[in-house]
Motif scaffolding. Structure first.
Motif, PDB file in Angstrom:
ATOM      1  N   PRO A 153       5.581  14.627  -0.340  1.00 33.59           N
ATOM      2  CA  PRO A 153       6.380  14.069   0.761  1.00 33.59           C
ATOM      3  C   PRO A 153       7.268  12.923   0.299  1.00 33.59           C
ATOM      4  N   THR A 154       8.470  12.886   0.838  1.00 31.84           N
ATOM      5  CA  THR A 154       9.426  11.830   0.494  1.00 31.84           C
ATOM      6  C   THR A 154      10.002  11.139   1.729  1.00 31.84           C
ATOM      7  N   HIS A 155       9.620  11.588   2.924  1.00 33.48           N
ATOM      8  CA  HIS A 155      10.161  11.020   4.163  1.00 33.48           C
ATOM      9  C   HIS A 155       9.843   9.523   4.250  1.00 33.48           C
ATOM     10  N   ASP A 156      10.795   8.745   4.672  1.00 32.27           N
ATOM     11  CA  ASP A 156      10.595   7.300   4.806  1.00 32.27           C
ATOM     12  C   ASP A 156      10.028   6.982   6.191  1.00 32.27           C
ATOM     13  N   PHE A 157       8.823   6.389   6.232  1.00 32.69           N
ATOM     14  CA  PHE A 157       8.174   6.024   7.490  1.00 32.69           C
ATOM     15  C   PHE A 157       8.253   4.512   7.759  1.00 32.69           C
ATOM     16  N   SER A 158       9.279   3.872   7.254  1.00 35.67           N
ATOM     17  CA  SER A 158       9.430   2.426   7.433  1.00 35.67           C
ATOM     18  C   SER A 158       9.327   2.038   8.903  1.00 35.67           C
ATOM     19  N   ASN A 159       8.585   0.972   9.168  1.00 39.75           N
ATOM     20  CA  ASN A 159       8.383   0.370  10.492  1.00 39.75           C
ATOM     21  C   ASN A 159       7.458   1.176  11.393  1.00 39.75           C
ATOM     22  N   GLN A 160       7.045   2.353  10.978  1.00 38.26           N
ATOM     23  CA  GLN A 160       6.232   3.191  11.858  1.00 38.26           C
ATOM     24  C   GLN A 160       4.747   2.848  11.763  1.00 38.26           C
ATOM     25  N   VAL A 161       4.048   3.130  12.869  1.00 38.56           N
ATOM     26  CA  VAL A 161       2.599   2.959  12.941  1.00 38.56           C
ATOM     27  C   VAL A 161       1.977   4.345  13.082  1.00 38.56           C
ATOM     28  N   ILE A 162       1.086   4.660  12.155  1.00 36.74           N
ATOM     29  CA  ILE A 162       0.484   5.990  12.078  1.00 36.74           C
ATOM     30  C   ILE A 162      -1.016   5.880  12.325  1.00 36.74           C
ATOM     31  N   LEU A 163      -1.545   6.757  13.142  1.00 36.93           N
ATOM     32  CA  LEU A 163      -2.989   6.808  13.404  1.00 36.93           C
ATOM     33  C   LEU A 163      -3.514   8.174  12.979  1.00 36.93           C
ATOM     34  N   ILE A 164      -4.545   8.176  12.133  1.00 30.28           N
ATOM     35  CA  ILE A 164      -5.137   9.423  11.638  1.00 30.28           C
ATOM     36  C   ILE A 164      -6.642   9.384  11.852  1.00 30.28           C
ATOM     37  N   THR A 165      -7.167  10.389  12.515  1.00 27.85           N
ATOM     38  CA  THR A 165      -8.620  10.478  12.668  1.00 27.85           C
ATOM     39  C   THR A 165      -9.205  11.289  11.514  1.00 27.85           C
ATOM     40  N   GLY A 166     -10.501  11.104  11.280  1.00 27.02           N
ATOM     41  CA  GLY A 166     -11.150  11.797  10.176  1.00 27.02           C
ATOM     42  C   GLY A 166     -10.517  11.439   8.854  1.00 27.02           C
ATOM     43  N   SER A 167     -10.342  10.137   8.606  1.00 25.51           N
ATOM     44  CA  SER A 167      -9.486   9.710   7.504  1.00 25.51           C
ATOM     45  C   SER A 167     -10.166   8.834   6.450  1.00 25.51           C
ATOM     46  N   ASN A 168     -11.492   8.844   6.406  1.00 27.92           N
ATOM     47  CA  ASN A 168     -12.145   8.090   5.337  1.00 27.92           C
ATOM     48  C   ASN A 168     -12.398   8.965   4.100  1.00 27.92           C
ATOM     49  N   THR A 169     -12.088  10.264   4.224  1.00 32.25           N
ATOM     50  CA  THR A 169     -12.293  11.176   3.103  1.00 32.25           C
ATOM     51  C   THR A 169     -11.358  12.372   3.251  1.00 32.25           C
ATOM     52  N   GLY A 170     -11.252  13.175   2.200  1.00 35.34           N
ATOM     53  CA  GLY A 170     -10.542  14.442   2.265  1.00 35.34           C
ATOM     54  C   GLY A 170      -9.080  14.350   2.633  1.00 35.34           C
ATOM     55  N   LEU A 171      -8.627  15.306   3.445  1.00 40.06           N
ATOM     56  CA  LEU A 171      -7.218  15.411   3.812  1.00 40.06           C
ATOM     57  C   LEU A 171      -6.704  14.167   4.519  1.00 40.06           C
ATOM     58  N   GLY A 172      -7.518  13.631   5.434  1.00 38.70           N
ATOM     59  CA  GLY A 172      -7.094  12.455   6.182  1.00 38.70           C
ATOM     60  C   GLY A 172      -6.879  11.257   5.283  1.00 38.70           C
ATOM     61  N   LEU A 173      -7.773  11.055   4.335  1.00 35.46           N
ATOM     62  CA  LEU A 173      -7.645   9.944   3.390  1.00 35.46           C
ATOM     63  C   LEU A 173      -6.384  10.090   2.552  1.00 35.46           C
ATOM     64  N   GLU A 174      -6.163  11.292   2.014  1.00 36.69           N
ATOM     65  CA  GLU A 174      -4.998  11.485   1.156  1.00 36.69           C
ATOM     66  C   GLU A 174      -3.694  11.410   1.950  1.00 36.69           C
ATOM     67  N   ALA A 175      -3.704  11.875   3.199  1.00 32.53           N
ATOM     68  CA  ALA A 175      -2.513  11.731   4.040  1.00 32.53           C
ATOM     69  C   ALA A 175      -2.231  10.256   4.304  1.00 32.53           C
ATOM     70  N   ALA A 176      -3.284   9.492   4.601  1.00 33.88           N
ATOM     71  CA  ALA A 176      -3.117   8.050   4.825  1.00 33.88           C
ATOM     72  C   ALA A 176      -2.527   7.380   3.589  1.00 33.88           C
ATOM     73  N   ARG A 177      -2.987   7.787   2.420  1.00 32.72           N
ATOM     74  CA  ARG A 177      -2.465   7.217   1.178  1.00 32.72           C
ATOM     75  C   ARG A 177      -0.959   7.500   1.052  1.00 32.72           C
ATOM     76  N   HIS A 178      -0.559   8.735   1.383  1.00 33.41           N
ATOM     77  CA  HIS A 178       0.871   9.069   1.351  1.00 33.41           C
ATOM     78  C   HIS A 178       1.652   8.189   2.324  1.00 33.41           C
ATOM     79  N   PHE A 179       1.143   8.035   3.535  1.00 32.03           N
ATOM     80  CA  PHE A 179       1.854   7.238   4.535  1.00 32.03           C
ATOM     81  C   PHE A 179       2.034   5.790   4.069  1.00 32.03           C
ATOM     82  N   VAL A 180       1.019   5.225   3.483  1.00 30.18           N
ATOM     83  CA  VAL A 180       1.139   3.851   2.972  1.00 30.18           C
ATOM     84  C   VAL A 180       2.198   3.792   1.874  1.00 30.18           C
TER      85      VAL A 180
END
Length: 342
Positions: A28-55
């Motif tokens: 992913p290369t989309h710029d999420f500047s200024n945005q607030v993202i909420l992800i459930t199920g995110s301490n492991t697996g897909l959710g964790l890695e998605a959160a890492r991308h968003f940061v």
């Protein structure tokens, strides 16, 4: 009612293998500047890695919705260490085995000054029947509690969209290609009894519960999409609702599987599975996608048609039945919660 069995619809295996072996979702290369993202199920697996991308992609804040604060804080620290960005990740507790916990969680979200994306990623696959909140746990977590969160988040996202404008809010429900394999024998239940049957302790049907829960997610996204956003309606901004399959990934989802499924799953993951990082790219793509994905099912970061059954006349009729039953159940949990869809 006939026992559940694994169903491979025509063309499924070829499509699945093509996706797993020859298609690699792009980073992913989309710029999420200024945005607030909420992800459930995110301490492991897909959710964790998605959160890492968003940061990494410049979000102002990423909220991890997790059952264990301790595990969530460990995940937040890991994200900080790998991205070099501190103070971006927050950890909130939520347990999708409890309606009350979901209500409290959404109440906390309502107090946020801004919320741009909600990703419903929490899910379970339970091999044995467990009753929670008067229903079977897989159906509760993956469907009923998840869509309680969805309807409670709609007014929150609308308010945020009205205030900040320019960036349409997103609601993303993580489903699975497993929806195509669902037998879903409960569809033939008497009127108003689909979820009563789903709640019953029938060992022959339990192996199909996960697949069916993923099918129900697809049906509900399709049912809710016209009410959440209609291009002709004006007082509310766009809320893009979509669902996706991340493909077969090396996650902990099947950790409860019993013999022989646990053996087949382990072998399948070694041969075919994507890494959680690669799979998580599909979640980020759905969170950045445009109007063309509203009410749609996505695979490999693109819109794809769901199963033929979903698109059939029987599927359309059952979709409406499912939504009517879910709406009644959710109104019983929190009166008025679905009025935002009227």
């Amino acid at each position: 009612m006939a026992p559940a069995s694994v169903t491979l619809p025509p063309g499924f295996l070829l499509s699945f293998l093509k996706s797993q072996l020859f298609t690699r979702p792009p980073p992913p290369t989309h710029d999420f500047s200024n945005q607030v993202i909420l992800i459930t199920g995110s301490n492991t697996g897909l959710g964790l890695e998605a959160a890492r991308h968003f940061v990494r992609l410049n979000t102002a804040k990423v909220i991890l919705g997790v059952r264990s604060i301790q595990k969530g804080e460990a995940a937040a620290l890991d994200i900080e260490q790998t991205t070099g960005r501190k103070g971006v990740v927050q950890v909130w507790e939520v347990d999708f085995s409890s309606y009350k916990s979901v209500e409290v969680f959404c109440g906390r979200a309502a107090k946020e000054e801004r919320l741009d994306v909600v990703i419903a990623n929490a899910g379970v696959a339970i091999p044995r029947w467990e009753q929670v909140e008067g229903t079977e746990r897989t159906v509760l977590v993956n469907v009923l509690a998840t869509f309680l969160m969805v309807v409670l988040m709609v007014p929150i996202l609308r308010k945020s969209g009205e205030k900040h404008g320019g960036v349409p809010p997103r609601l993303v429900v993580v489903s699975s290609e497993a929806h195509e394999q669902a037998s879903f024998v409960e569809q033939d239940s008497p009127p108003g009894q689909i979820f009563t049957t789903l709640a019953s302790n029938k060992p022959s049907l339990q192996p199909d519960r996960y697949n069916t829960s993923k099918l129900l997610e697809v049906l509900l996204v399709r049912a809710l999409a016209p009410d959440i956003y209609s291009p002709s309606s004006t007082p509310h901004p766009e809320i893009i609702l979509n669902t996706l399959t991340p493909g077969l990934c090396k996650s902990l989802l099947m950790r409860h599987a019993v013999f022989p499924l646990n053996i087949f799953a382990a072998i399948g993951k070694v041969i075919l599975a994507r890494s959680t990082e690669v799979g998580s790219r599909t979640l980020v793509a759905a969170a950045a996608a445009g109007n063309e994905t509203h009410g749609k099912y996505m695979a490999d970061c693109r819109v794809r048609e769901p199963s033929r059954w979903v698109r059939s006349e029987k599927g359309k009729v059952t979709q409406q039945r499912v939504w009517e039953e879910v709406r009644e159940i959710l109104e019983g949990v929190r009166e008025g919660c679905t009025k935002c869809l009227d």
